[in-house]
Write an enzyme that holds these catalytic residues in place. Structure first.
Site, PDB file in Angstrom:
ATOM      1  CG  ASP A  51      -2.178   0.903   0.906  1.00  0.00           C
ATOM      2  OD1 ASP A  51      -2.128   1.670  -0.077  1.00  0.00           O
ATOM      3  OD2 ASP A  51      -3.158   0.857   1.665  1.00  0.00           O
TER       4      ASP A  51
HETATM    5  C1  BGC Z   1      -4.942   3.389   0.102  1.00  0.00           C
HETATM    6  C2  BGC Z   1      -5.149   2.362  -0.979  1.00  0.00           C
HETATM    7  C3  BGC Z   1      -5.054   3.006  -2.330  1.00  0.00           C
HETATM    8  C4  BGC Z   1      -3.702   3.683  -2.442  1.00  0.00           C
HETATM    9  C5  BGC Z   1      -3.473   4.331  -3.784  1.00  0.00           C
HETATM   10  C6  BGC Z   1      -3.681   4.202  -0.124  1.00  0.00           C
HETATM   11  O1  BGC Z   1      -3.600   5.268   0.753  1.00  0.00           O
HETATM   12  O2  BGC Z   1      -4.883   2.752   1.351  1.00  0.00           O
HETATM   13  O3  BGC Z   1      -6.394   1.747  -0.810  1.00  0.00           O
HETATM   14  O4  BGC Z   1      -5.232   2.055  -3.330  1.00  0.00           O
HETATM   15  O5  BGC Z   1      -3.607   4.677  -1.449  1.00  0.00           O
HETATM   16  O6  BGC Z   1      -4.279   5.424  -3.967  1.00  0.00           O
END
Ligand code: BGC
Length: 747
Positions: A281
């Site tokens: 993530d």
């Molecule tokens: C979130 C994810 C997301 C990623 C990209 C993160 O902060 O937890 O769910 O896909 O950002 O935007």
């Protein structure tokens, strides 16, 4: 250690290569042989673009340089034909011309916005959810995007958690069906078709159990809970062929999931034989320093690559640390090759090596958007997502408030959401085009339904969250003049979502005071509640005679709400998550384990699992949702009362529409395993069937209770079935069981 790596790598090589055409496998291996270590690590590196801006696409210049030199495998938050083309052209300037992946969060549509995922889950319409996912992929794949960071399949028991809106609620069975449907919808018939995008199951794992519903918070949980409740939707997504998995920000039993070999290597790539790749993530690799799990970036890179994280999102830690770790012999190059092979395999499968611009097509984009069939599907889904929580006969009247007659003389429309556009769309809709003209407001949706003789009065009454009551007098004045009031209340579009946890999930601002003021006029109220989570609205739930939960329904919200209010669509939604009575009752969920003191009633002390100052049951239970008609359940029959291991029980029953209008009922089957080696839930959803019935019509519903429905995971993560007695409960909601039976599984 080294031998273990070799085994893992060998195993996963066969796994990851398995889906490729033989000719592409050969191309992949040839390519890998030509790659320098820097180029390989480049494939494991992902950068974000300038999410809301056009120019520049990257805000840091070194990213362009890395791109042209083969040091970037994927980007996110880069949108539109122009920007994706620009970056793909740069990637193709690199020595080996390896095309980029373009990832995005397209949680509930791109141009055409569907209901938020939690709202869609309330439809319990698995086929329709696959269809809306398909449409999102058709639109996005025409605009450069080839990778979705969805489905979000985190189970949660906590509506305070802002990300509850992104998932499918609290139930592992329903959540698993939805996870698989969304994966299939995004990926279409096969990766490689021009309108298929890669799906990502996230956030692996147990992110939804963050302590107190506070985002990014710690998770400590037993293995049996992990395996029985939180992992099933991930398993379903893997089985449906999800191309990638994203890990999560939380720790699980003391280990950041990013560093969890147990989750990523043992379970995902091992037991489940996952063939795709794992992406971190955003910054979760570097976050491990703040967690206090590793002391520096080198430690973070080592821990995550060892645990099976193939791509590093935005952190630059792989790019900066892996070369030295490999040179020092701390990370075997086989591990890097395994990650790169997994990533390249997906690029081959997508067909990017044959045409790196296949997803970047203006003509397709123009054709994909504003498609009437797609808009009709969105409207159907919005209608099916609405849950009729309550519909009583108001004092002095003879029939329930809903549906409204199109000939009502005067309707007062009150509340901060009636005229709003943005509030229908909800969070995770950053790409929504600013053409509000095509979005029908709730006001317009209602206006489109009523006869010419109907007068619509409007007063906002208050804002969503400020403290001014200046608009109350006008709201009360128009309520007095009306035959019925429609009040539209709830959350602002950005009050649920990532990092949007709330400690108090009642109506924000002075909305409840406004409801009370309008209620005091005596004019019957229909309430529409727009939110990204279950809200707590105990007073309104007890006093207001008709309540529709309308979540955030997307582009077609106004039309769908109009359909339901005036009976052109008979509501059929069922809650995918429990609605608590108060914030203090959280977490509350229907499939909790049996306790030693099963509740008797609210006044029997020592036999309750609740509080002395609150009823024990929730305000609205999982599976609850009314209709404008009524359904009677009868004639339960079972094929057997005793079965042997491996055998199934067939259950049949009759459902009759006993009301005056056609309607759809979701018949729910719950089981309870009476005695087991670990304590089992008081009931678990194991199947459901939808029936559409005309007034007076009856239909036989058949459930096949197959052996897999009797199994559960033990503390070692092993799926087992134990002999004994099972209760069958069939009903219209988890707290509205109409028929009961039982059978025994012989030892
Ligand atoms: C979130 C994810 C997301 C990623 C990209 C993160 O902060 O937890 O769910 O896909 O950002 O935007």
């Amino acid at each position: 250690m080294k031998r273990l790596f070799s085994l893992i790598v060998l195993f996963s090589f066969f796994q990851s290569a398995a889906q490729l055409k033989p000719s592409d496998s050969i191309r992949l291996e040839n390519l890998l042989k030509q790659m320098t270590l820097e180029e390989k690590i480049g494939q494991m590196n992902m950068y974000t673009g300038n999410i809301f801006g056009d120019d520049p696409v990257f805000t840091a210049d070194f990213k362009y340089d890395d791109l042209k030199n083969g040091r970037v495998g994927a980007v996110l938050n880069v949108n539109g034909i122009k920007n994706t083309r620009l970056l793909q052209e740069m990637a193709l300037q690199s020595r080996l011309k390896i095309p980029l992946l373009f990832g995005n969060d397209v949680l509930h549509g791109l141009h055409l916005l569907f209901p938020i995922p939690l709202a869609e889950a309330a439809s319990w319409d698995i086929g329709l959810m696959e269809k809306t996912a398909r449409i999102a992929a058709i639109e996005s794949s025409a605009r450069g995007n080839n990778w979705f960071f969805q489905p979000m399949v985190d189970i949660t028991h906590d509506p305070r958690w802002g990300r509850v809106m992104e998932g499918a609620g609290e139930d592992p069975y329903l959540g698993s069906l939805i996870a698989a449907a969304r994966v299939k919808g995004y990926q279409g018939n096969k990766l490689g078709d021009t309108n298929s995008v890669m799906a990502t199951a996230k956030h692996f794992a147990a992110y939804g159990a963050a302590v107190g519903g506070r985002d990014y918070n710690t998770v400590d949980m037993s293995n049996q809970e992990l395996w029985n409740v939180y992992l099933p939707p991930f398993k379903a997504a893997a089985e449906a062929g999800a191309s990638s998995f994203m890990n999560s920000f939380n720790t699980l039993n003391g280990v950041p999931t990013t560093a969890s070999s147990y989750l990523q290597r043992d379970i995902l790539k091992g037991v489940w034989g996952f063939k795709g790749f794992v992406v971190s993530d955003w910054g979760s690799v570097g976050d491990m320093i703040a967690h206090g799990y590793v002391k520096d970036a080198a430690g973070a890179a080592l821990a995550s690559v060892t645990a099976g994280v193939d791509m590093d999102m935005e952190d630059q830690i792989y790019k900066k640390q892996l070369p030295r770790l490999v040179a020092d012999g701390k990370v075997p190059v086989e591990l890097i090759d395994d990650a790169v092979r997994r990533i390249l395999a997906k690029k081959f499968e997508l067909g990017l090596f044959d045409d790196p611009f296949k997803f970047i097509k203006e003509e397709r984009w123009q054709k994909a958007i504003n498609n009437p069939a797609h808009i009709a599907t969105a409207r159907e889904m919005a209608g099916k997502s609405i849950v009729l929580l309550k519909n009583e006969v108001p004092k002095g009247r003879t029939s329930p408030v809903l549906p409204l007659s199109k000939n009502v003389k005067t309707i007062a429309l009150i509340g901060p959401h009636i005229m709003s556009v943005r509030e229908n769309l909800g969070f995770w809709s950053p790409w929504w085009p600013d053409d509000s003209a095509r979005i029908i407001t709730q006001y317009q949706g209602i206006k489109n339904k009523v006869s010419r003789g109907t007068t619509l009065l409007y007063a906002k009454g208050c804002e969503v969250s400020d403290t001014s009551t200046a608009g109350f007098a006008e709201a009360v004045r128009i309520a007095r003049q009306a035959d019925v009031v429609i009040m539209s209340m709830g959350e602002q579009y950005d009050m649920s979502g990532e990092s949007r946890s709330r400690s108090d999930i009642t109506f924000p601002g002075v909305q409840e005071a406004l409801i009370k003021a309008v209620y005091a006029t005596g004019t019957p109220i229909v309430m529409l509640i727009n939110a990204g989570r279950p809200l707590v609205f105990d007073w309104a739930a007890d006093h207001v005679p008709a309540i529709l939960y309308t979540w955030w329904l997307g582009t077609t919200a106004g039309g769908a709400i109009g359909d339901v209010l005036f009976g052109d669509y008979n509501p059929s939604g069922k809650l995918p998550i429990t609605f608590p009575r108060s914030v203090g009752q959280i977490p509350i969920f229907y499939n909790h384990l049996s306790t030693g003191k099963p509740p008797k009633n609210d006044s029997v002390a020592y036999y309750r699992t609740g509080y002395i100052d609150l009823m024990q049951n929730p305000k609205f239970a999982f599976g609850h949702g009314l209709s404008y008609t009524t359904f009677e359940y009868s004639s339960l029959k079972m094929s057997d009362s005793i079965i042997k291991s491996g055998e199934s029980v067939r259950v049949s029953l009759s459902v009759t529409n006993t009301g005056k209008v056609s309607g759809e009922e979701t018949v729910q089957l719950y089981l309870r395993d009476r005695v087991a080696s670990i304590v089992r839930p008081v009931k678990e959803l194991k199947d459901f069937k939808k029936v559409v019935l005309k007034p007076g019509e009856a239909q036989t519903v058949i459930f096949e209770i197959t052996p897999d429905k009797l199994a559960f995971y033990n503390e070692q993560g092993k799926l087992i079935t134990e002999p004994g007695e099972f209760d069958i409960m069939i009903g219209s909601a988890s707290d509205d069981i109409r028929l009961k039976g039982k059978f025994e599984l012989e030892g």
